[in-house]
Design a protein around this motif. Structure first.
Motif, PDB file in Angstrom:
ATOM      1  N   LEU A 136      -0.394  59.444  -6.526  1.00 58.36           N
ATOM      2  CA  LEU A 136      -1.091  58.355  -5.855  1.00 58.36           C
ATOM      3  C   LEU A 136      -0.155  57.211  -5.494  1.00 58.36           C
ATOM      4  CD1 LEU A 136      -4.366  58.002  -7.958  1.00 58.36           C
ATOM      5  CD2 LEU A 136      -3.961  59.400  -5.948  1.00 58.36           C
TER       6      LEU A 136
ATOM      7  N   SER B 124     -17.595  60.400  -7.600  1.00 63.82           N
ATOM      8  CA  SER B 124     -16.475  60.117  -6.697  1.00 63.82           C
ATOM      9  C   SER B 124     -16.957  59.877  -5.273  1.00 63.82           C
ATOM     10  CB  SER B 124     -15.482  61.281  -6.731  1.00 63.82           C
ATOM     11  OG  SER B 124     -14.414  61.069  -5.823  1.00 63.82           O
TER      12      SER B 124
ATOM     13  N   TYR C 158      -8.357  57.271  -9.940  1.00 63.03           N
ATOM     14  CA  TYR C 158      -8.430  58.652 -10.420  1.00 63.03           C
ATOM     15  C   TYR C 158      -9.728  59.308  -9.970  1.00 63.03           C
ATOM     16  CZ  TYR C 158      -8.864  62.750 -13.258  1.00 63.03           C
ATOM     17  OH  TYR C 158      -9.057  64.054 -13.643  1.00 63.03           O
TER      18      TYR C 158
ATOM     19  N   SER D   4      -9.761  60.134  -6.326  1.00 60.28           N
ATOM     20  CA  SER D   4      -8.831  61.219  -5.991  1.00 60.28           C
ATOM     21  C   SER D   4      -9.479  62.597  -6.098  1.00 60.28           C
ATOM     22  CB  SER D   4      -7.592  61.162  -6.896  1.00 60.28           C
ATOM     23  OG  SER D   4      -7.883  61.605  -8.216  1.00 60.28           O
TER      24      SER D   4
ATOM     25  N   MET E 250      -8.502  61.798  -1.755  1.00 56.59           N
ATOM     26  CA  MET E 250      -7.154  61.417  -2.159  1.00 56.59           C
ATOM     27  C   MET E 250      -6.605  60.280  -1.305  1.00 56.59           C
ATOM     28  SD  MET E 250      -4.558  61.774  -4.158  1.00 56.59           S
ATOM     29  CE  MET E 250      -4.773  63.310  -5.048  1.00 56.59           C
TER      30      MET E 250
ATOM     31  N   ALA F  91      -7.904  57.035  -2.626  1.00 56.86           N
ATOM     32  CA  ALA F  91      -7.277  56.718  -3.908  1.00 56.86           C
ATOM     33  C   ALA F  91      -5.889  56.127  -3.679  1.00 56.86           C
ATOM     34  CB  ALA F  91      -7.188  57.974  -4.767  1.00 56.86           C
ATOM     35  N   LYS F  92      -5.130  56.722  -2.780  1.00 54.99           N
ATOM     36  CA  LYS F  92      -3.795  56.194  -2.451  1.00 54.99           C
ATOM     37  C   LYS F  92      -3.904  54.812  -1.819  1.00 54.99           C
ATOM     38  CE  LYS F  92      -1.193  60.460  -1.664  1.00 54.99           C
ATOM     39  NZ  LYS F  92      -0.383  61.202  -0.671  1.00 54.99           N
TER      40      LYS F  92
END
Length: 439
Positions: A20, A315, A373, A376, A380, A383-384
């Protein structure tokens, strides 16, 4: 051995997952975290505030942050930062034994009518005379216990005391310290006293309080009124059961090891059954302020309590909120999604502070790593992005630039910020990213 430990205690971590954070940014975060922890130390005989005497506890203490904020030793902030591997064993031992020796040994009543149960652990400890302060809101041992902070001390510190002991034994390999006598009973007996001092619902083993015996569920929202079965504290109880099981195993007691492991598995099932809503979020409680709770949800995912499709459902819910600017700001996150605010006047149903301030709608980076987390698992790129925003904000406000800079802050909004150089704002996200980046 380190990889084996990670797989045993954090089986949910995708060790080879796409990172990440870039190596350069991770190194920056590591160096900043170390600088914050270094700045948060109070050396023996050091004086840090004109309002208090010097540190007379006989060793180094680590407070929640540097400069003028929080001039005492807070148990939870320290315990949440031990896993950085930036705190020496000598320092850990001193703070562990200080916490143990200030544990409450007999039930006491304060002048306000609140109760300090047998086995209670201090919320914070004064540096000048090592007096334990069990309730938030004061540094006075005589005037503690105002019932606006609850009718008993915060419930999380008992479990963070267990975490302190577990981390020290794990890192030092010194199992014998558990048999060290402290005011007549062993350290391990004190851990069990603390564990049993937290009230539970006998029907499901979840931590439970009512209005009449309310205690703060988690110190990072001690200004919020939450009652019923409590989610975050039950997650702490789950973690404590796992840690006590390992300590029993180290002591050669396989019977208690298996008993604790079974209790942890049962508690995990109850947490999901009782608190999960249709969107995959975990509610903070079943009573007052029984709202979808970002921090409980993401920590449950990180702990491996919410797994598989349950974790992915949470998520996706957070991903939608993030895309609508209802979750995060400058890489920090709310306790409650904006869409889930209780009313126009408050994010939580019960709060001592006004909306969009402090724990009632401000943004905190202590939970940023857990959120990243969780994101992700399904997004993803988001998250990054969250971690990128977090790092950018730290770089722009880095306290090392001078007195006019204060990042990492405890929390902030678009118009305000409070308590500069705050430790868990970097130490907790750093630990998450460190584990995720481990090979």
């Amino acid at each position: 051995m380190r990889l084996l430990f990670l797989l045993i205690f954090f089986p949910f971590i995708q060790i080879n997952a796409q990172s990440l954070i870039s190596n350069a940014d991770f190194q920056y975060l590591k160096e900043l975290t170390k600088a914050v922890i270094d700045s948060s130390r109070i050396l023996a005989n050091q004086r840090i505030s004109s309002d208090f005497g010097s540190n007379q506890t006989g060793g180094t203490l680590i407070r929640p942050g540097a400069r003028t904020s929080y001039p005492a030793f807070w148990i939870r902030d320290y315990a949440m930062s031990i896993g950085t591997n930036m705190i020496s064993l000598e320092e850990q031992k001193h703070m562990l034994l200080l916490t143990a020796i200030t544990q409450n040994d007999e039930t006491k009543k304060t002048k306000y009518g609140s109760v300090i149960p047998k086995g209670a652990i201090a919320d914070h400890i004064r540096i000048d005379d090592a007096k334990p302060i069990y309730f938030p809101g004061t540094y006075s041992a005589e005037n503690q216990g105002e019932t606006r902070w609850g009718f008993q001390p915060p419930l999380d510190d008992m479990f963070y005391f267990i975490q302190m002991a577990y981390e020290y034994v794990k890192q030092s390999k010194d199992v014998s310290i558990l048999d060290q006598p402290i005011r007549g009973i062993t350290l391990f007996q004190r851990l069990m006293l603390a564990f049993n001092a937290v009230p539970i619902n006998p029907s499901n083993q979840l931590v439970q309080v009512e209005e009449s015996n309310r205690g703060v569920d988690f110190g990072f929202r001690d200004a919020i009124h939450i009652t019923g079965d409590l989610c975050f504290t039950s997650l702490l109880r789950y973690q404590a059961l796992q840690q006590l099981a390992e300590l029993y195993q180290m002591r050669g007691n396989s019977l208690e090891y298996h008993r604790m492991k079974l209790s942890a598995r049962n508690l995990k099932q109850q947490i999901v059954r009782v608190f999960q809503d249709s969107r995959g979020m975990l509610k903070a409680s079943t009573g007052k302020s029984a709202q979808a709770d970002v921090w409980s949800t993401v920590w449950a995912v990180y702990l491996g309590v919410l797994v598989g499709e349950d974790a992915k459902k949470a998520s996706r819910t957070l991903s939608q909120a993030y895309s609508k600017n209802g979750l995060a700001y400058r890489g920090a996150v709310r306790h409650v999604l904006k869409s889930d605010d209780f009313s126009e006047n408050s994010a939580w149903e019960g709060s001592l502070v006004k909306k969009d301030t402090y724990q009632n709608g401000a943004f905190w980076s202590t939970a940023t790593g857990w959120v990243a987390y969780t994101l992700s698992l399904t997004q993803m790129s988001q998250a990054k992005q969250l971690i990128g925003e977090f790092i950018l904000d730290l770089k722009q406000g880095d306290f090392r630039k001078g007195k006019d800079y204060g990042a990492p802050w405890e929390c902030f909004t678009s118009t305000s910020q409070q308590n500069p150089v705050y430790m868990t704002s970097v130490s907790v996200p750093y630990q998450v990213l460190q584990k995720m980046n481990s090979k």
